[in-house]
Write a protein that holds these residues in place. Sequence first.
Motif, PDB file in Angstrom:
ATOM      1  N   GLY A   2       0.823  -1.216   0.000  1.00  0.00           N
ATOM      2  CA  GLY A   2       0.000   0.000   0.000  1.00  0.00           C
ATOM      3  C   GLY A   2       0.852   1.259   0.000  1.00  0.00           C
ATOM      4  N   LEU A   3       1.982   1.221   0.727  1.00  0.00           N
ATOM      5  CA  LEU A   3       2.868   2.384   0.795  1.00  0.00           C
ATOM      6  C   LEU A   3       3.508   2.644  -0.571  1.00  0.00           C
ATOM      7  N   LEU A   4       3.966   1.576  -1.216  1.00  0.00           N
ATOM      8  CA  LEU A   4       4.584   1.705  -2.534  1.00  0.00           C
ATOM      9  C   LEU A   4       3.579   2.247  -3.560  1.00  0.00           C
ATOM     10  N   ARG A   5       2.352   1.783  -3.482  1.00  0.00           N
ATOM     11  CA  ARG A   5       1.307   2.241  -4.400  1.00  0.00           C
ATOM     12  C   ARG A   5       1.007   3.721  -4.168  1.00  0.00           C
ATOM     13  N   THR A   6       0.950   4.153  -2.911  1.00  0.00           N
ATOM     14  CA  THR A   6       0.695   5.553  -2.580  1.00  0.00           C
ATOM     15  C   THR A   6       1.818   6.445  -3.091  1.00  0.00           C
ATOM     16  N   ILE A   7       3.059   6.031  -2.885  1.00  0.00           N
ATOM     17  CA  ILE A   7       4.205   6.807  -3.367  1.00  0.00           C
ATOM     18  C   ILE A   7       4.193   6.893  -4.883  1.00  0.00           C
ATOM     19  N   LEU A   8       3.833   5.811  -5.570  1.00  0.00           N
ATOM     20  CA  LEU A   8       3.763   5.799  -7.018  1.00  0.00           C
ATOM     21  C   LEU A   8       2.670   6.745  -7.524  1.00  0.00           C
ATOM     22  N   ILE A   9       1.525   6.764  -6.870  1.00  0.00           N
ATOM     23  CA  ILE A   9       0.428   7.653  -7.258  1.00  0.00           C
ATOM     24  C   ILE A   9       0.841   9.109  -7.061  1.00  0.00           C
TER      25      ILE A   9
END
Length: 87
Positions: A2-9
């Motif tokens: 979830g953290l990686l996805r948030t940073i990517l967004i």
Amino acid sequence: MGLLRTILIIALVYYGIKILSRIFAPFLLKYAAKKAEKRFGDQFGQFSKGQKQEPLKKEGEVTIDKIPNTKASNKDVGDYVDYEEID
């Protein structure tokens, strides 16, 4: 995950805004410049029209358009106290 996805967004939004601002910035600046030019032109037009409508005055003639607001001093505010400097 979830953290990686948030940073990517966040990164995609940042770079998207950066790219779009490079595309649309010249149009926005051109629009702002035209608007400012029109505003200054209108002000100058009003100024020059106002100058043309004034009647011609004789040399040395003085007219006062507006009397400034004068405030009377309040004598009941306090007393004057004389002081001496001490070394």
